[in-house]
Motif scaffolding. Structure first.
Motif, PDB file in Angstrom:
ATOM      1  N   LYS A 235       0.884  -1.152   0.051  1.00  0.00           N
ATOM      2  CA  LYS A 235       0.132  -0.106  -0.013  1.00  0.00           C
ATOM      3  C   LYS A 235       0.984   1.350  -0.055  1.00  0.00           C
ATOM      4  O   LYS A 235       0.568   2.186  -0.613  1.00  0.00           O
ATOM      5  CB  LYS A 235      -0.869  -0.091   1.254  1.00  0.00           C
ATOM      6  CG  LYS A 235      -1.938  -0.897   1.203  1.00  0.00           C
ATOM      7  CD  LYS A 235      -3.282  -0.418   1.785  1.00  0.00           C
ATOM      8  CE  LYS A 235      -4.342  -1.486   1.437  1.00  0.00           C
ATOM      9  NZ  LYS A 235      -4.394  -2.741   1.616  1.00  0.00           N
TER      10      LYS A 235
ATOM     11  N   GLN B 114       1.560   3.292  -3.113  1.00  0.00           N
ATOM     12  CA  GLN B 114       0.366   4.064  -3.595  1.00  0.00           C
ATOM     13  C   GLN B 114       0.418   5.385  -3.493  1.00  0.00           C
ATOM     14  O   GLN B 114      -0.164   6.413  -4.136  1.00  0.00           O
ATOM     15  CB  GLN B 114      -1.183   3.622  -3.151  1.00  0.00           C
ATOM     16  CG  GLN B 114      -1.460   2.160  -3.541  1.00  0.00           C
ATOM     17  CD  GLN B 114      -2.664   1.454  -2.839  1.00  0.00           C
ATOM     18  OE1 GLN B 114      -3.427   2.040  -2.199  1.00  0.00           O
ATOM     19  NE2 GLN B 114      -2.737   0.220  -3.172  1.00  0.00           N
TER      20      GLN B 114
ATOM     21  N   ALA C  79       6.440   1.325  -7.978  1.00  0.00           N
ATOM     22  CA  ALA C  79       5.176   1.893  -7.669  1.00  0.00           C
ATOM     23  C   ALA C  79       4.613   1.566  -8.976  1.00  0.00           C
ATOM     24  O   ALA C  79       3.170   1.146  -8.900  1.00  0.00           O
ATOM     25  CB  ALA C  79       5.191   3.170  -7.408  1.00  0.00           C
ATOM     26  N   VAL C  80       5.059   1.619 -10.164  1.00  0.00           N
ATOM     27  CA  VAL C  80       4.506   1.234 -11.416  1.00  0.00           C
ATOM     28  C   VAL C  80       4.431   0.006 -11.597  1.00  0.00           C
ATOM     29  O   VAL C  80       2.913  -0.656 -12.085  1.00  0.00           O
ATOM     30  CB  VAL C  80       5.521   1.834 -12.662  1.00  0.00           C
ATOM     31  CG1 VAL C  80       4.903   1.259 -13.977  1.00  0.00           C
ATOM     32  CG2 VAL C  80       5.568   3.309 -12.495  1.00  0.00           C
TER      33      VAL C  80
ATOM     34  N   GLU D 252       1.124  -1.111  -9.181  1.00  0.00           N
ATOM     35  CA  GLU D 252       0.076  -0.408 -10.097  1.00  0.00           C
ATOM     36  C   GLU D 252      -0.449  -1.700 -10.940  1.00  0.00           C
ATOM     37  O   GLU D 252      -1.759  -1.707 -10.922  1.00  0.00           O
ATOM     38  CB  GLU D 252       0.360   0.790 -10.808  1.00  0.00           C
ATOM     39  CG  GLU D 252       0.183   2.094  -9.581  1.00  0.00           C
ATOM     40  CD  GLU D 252       0.353   3.286 -10.266  1.00  0.00           C
ATOM     41  OE1 GLU D 252       0.430   3.575 -11.524  1.00  0.00           O
ATOM     42  OE2 GLU D 252       0.858   4.177  -9.719  1.00  0.00           O
ATOM     43  N   GLU D 253       0.333  -1.753 -11.800  1.00  0.00           N
ATOM     44  CA  GLU D 253       0.049  -2.883 -12.956  1.00  0.00           C
ATOM     45  C   GLU D 253      -0.416  -4.340 -12.278  1.00  0.00           C
ATOM     46  O   GLU D 253      -1.362  -5.087 -12.715  1.00  0.00           O
ATOM     47  CB  GLU D 253       1.030  -3.020 -13.997  1.00  0.00           C
ATOM     48  CG  GLU D 253       0.569  -4.043 -15.070  1.00  0.00           C
ATOM     49  CD  GLU D 253       1.355  -4.263 -16.326  1.00  0.00           C
ATOM     50  OE1 GLU D 253       2.606  -3.982 -16.087  1.00  0.00           O
ATOM     51  OE2 GLU D 253       0.967  -4.878 -17.163  1.00  0.00           O
TER      52      GLU D 253
END
Lengths: 371, 371
Positions: free
Chosen positions: A10, A13, B256-257, B260-261
């Motif tokens: 988390k 994010q 983070a990328v 996300e995916e």
């Protein structure tokens, strides 16, 4: 059957957020926009001709900064510590002695490293003498004149750490007979940490390339690095490791900035600003840790920790109230000093005034014991 | 008296210029603007709380990418090679044997390193087995299931290089019993080269922290790195080296990328795009170097060098005409293959079409010998 069981965290994010801060500790120093922006040029291959040209430019810039004609001049893909290991791994072999001038934590660490590669330090017949030109832990500037000649008389190489000094105070690699010299990118150069300029004299190369054994590190093996940096005279370069190309962009830019101002002017500026700073400190009743004027680093100033105060409260107060980093001691100077670094673009009289104001404010607001 | 004698180099007066290029070789891959831009956040101290928080985020991101709960998870301040040396320097002591599965240049290099720290490879009683999950020199994907268990039966640690594979094909560090796993930032993660994620299992830590001797490298000594990354449970962190903070910013953004995916979707995408690519290559009459479908890396494809052509002319033509990098072989595959890497954001069907067009064009325009 294996399966994905660790969920995406988390914390990732949340968008990345980094505060701006006046970086007036012993490093890293602030990186001006011009140098940061160089780093967002597109990533291209670490073996593309454009990268080799950029590396050649970097090599020229380092030769200038180091005041050397050494062909064996390059940047290690790492920090100052990596360069330090590169120097020691390549020059010292089992059976060799290293003499380290211990004047602060840097000297101590080189000693630690030498021990690590199996050498007990010996006062006699060392193959390398290690010296930190600028001891950022104590704020001491070591004189270099004559040491190279003395070393060579006894068949010893002179290895100098100039991480905290170069660009802010004169240093002449060739004229001072320095055999191996390295620095970092994040001090006077004002580039992000991650690359470390290093240069080897002909004499150092003689030792390195006539070893009986391979250096322990493949990554830092000078014969590979020399080829990658086009320093070995071979017509083609062989893949060694993936150079940090964006860090090379920023390093090149930082060397261009230095070349624009000129090394001599940069040193003069650092010296003048340091004198102004030191006078200001004394006029507010603070004491300089290094008594002898000539032995003071113009880049990193050590101030005797104000009597009756908790140094940690001072640095914390200044960070919180003024968004400004100054630091306590390191290694042998912990608890004894406050350290202020004004390096590269940070070395200005305006910044001195800012630091002096912050110190005055801190001494007014921090707790003073009634000793 | 010493004086400034080396003038500022003229080459640094020219502004830095870097071309944009499609980076479809085996790495580095293209870095999207979002990840590059993260790197221009201001440089702050390598020991500031905000940096420790960013490092904690990176740690979580690596745990996710590696599918591990290992507390001893961090990023080495260097490239994949540095991580490789970190793994070997910390686990292998004089007297220990290392077994290296030589399937390409990566295996060969680990062997070379092991030899460098004084170990002759032995087929019996090794303390570490080295395996490259994705052999980018040959395009081979090595199966991992069962190997960890086999290693542990014989008291051996499993060390896996996933530089070219992770994020593009499933890998489960904990479930597959991998003891040390590392990768680089510049492949599927699409971050600039310069940081290298690494993780150590509890079993690996047992070995590392019960050594009789110190590791040869201070810079890569895991006890120091563990403290810097907050993995050793100690309340405070001690200065070890100046972390490349801007590289940390970009690495965090790249993780983070990926988060996300989602790792699973990323792997599926790479596999689908690879299948589409491989079918396209075969339909234009080219042959895949790895015959067995299951053994093909979805990230780096090796194509049998087209018969009658000079492979170097093909890659040069494509670079010149299409501004697109594909590469020849490496080590054992030199002269035998063309290599195409489609990693991270580069792994799309549009990019496959672009590569296929470029290849068709090259085969039309490059010289074919009349054999």
């Amino acid at each position: 059957m294996s399966s994905f069981s660790v969920p995406p965290p988390k914390c990732l994010q949340k968008p990345l957020a980094v505060p701006h801060r006046y970086m007036f500790g012993p490093g890293p120093s602030n990186v001006p926009s011009r140098i940061l922006m160089a780093g967002i040029n597109p990533v291209i291959g670490h073996m593309h001709p454009e990268i080799f040209e950029i590396m050649n430019d970097i090599k020229s810039g380092i030769q200038y900064m180091f005041q050397t004609q050494n062909n064996m001049t390059l940047a290690v893909s790492g920090t100052g510590h990596t360069a330090m290991e590169c120097a020691i791994f390549n020059t010292v072999e089992p059976g060799d002695s290293v003499l380290s001038a211990v004047n602060g934590i840097w000297g101590e660490r080189a000693a630690d490293m030498a021990e690590r590669i199996g050498r007990a330090l010996s006062k006699y017949r060392p193959v390398v003498l290690f010296l930190a030109h600028g001891e950022s832990s104590t704020g001491v500037l070591h004189p270099l004149d004559g040491i190279g000649q003395l070393c060579h008389k006894y068949g010893c190489l002179l290895l100098v750490d100039s991480v905290a000094s170069i660009g802010g105070t004169p240093l002449f690699m060739d004229q001072q007979g320095i055999d191996i010299l390295y620095t970092g990118s994040q001090k006077v150069l004002n580039a992000p940490p991650g690359t470390a300029p290093i240069s080897f004299s002909e004499r150092a190369c003689q030792k390195v390339f006539n070893r009986r054994t391979k250096p322990v590190s493949f990554f830092l093996d000078l014969s590979w690095l020399a080829n990658y940096w086009g320093c070995d005279g071979k017509p083609s370069r062989v893949y060694h490791h993936t150079g940090p190309v964006t860090a090379f962009y920023s390093l090149r830019e930082s060397l261009a900035v230095l070349a624009e101002e000129g090394l001599e002017k940069s040193c003069e500026r650092h010296e003048k600003v340091a004198e102004y700073f030191h006078a200001g400190l004394e006029s507010m009743g603070l004491k300089l840790f290094v008594k002898e004027k000539k032995a003071r680093l113009p880049t990193v100033t050590t101030i005797v920790a104000p009597h009756g105060y908790d140094w940690k409260e001072i640095t914390t107060y200044i960070m919180k109230t003024h968004n400004l980093e100054i630091s306590g001691g390191l290694g042998p100077s912990v608890g004894l000093v406050l350290r202020v670094g004004l390096m590269g673009c940070n070395s200005t009289k305006d910044n001195v005034d800012m630091v002096l104001e912050a110190l005055k404010d801190a001494l007014k607001h921090c707790h003073k014991s009634k000793v």
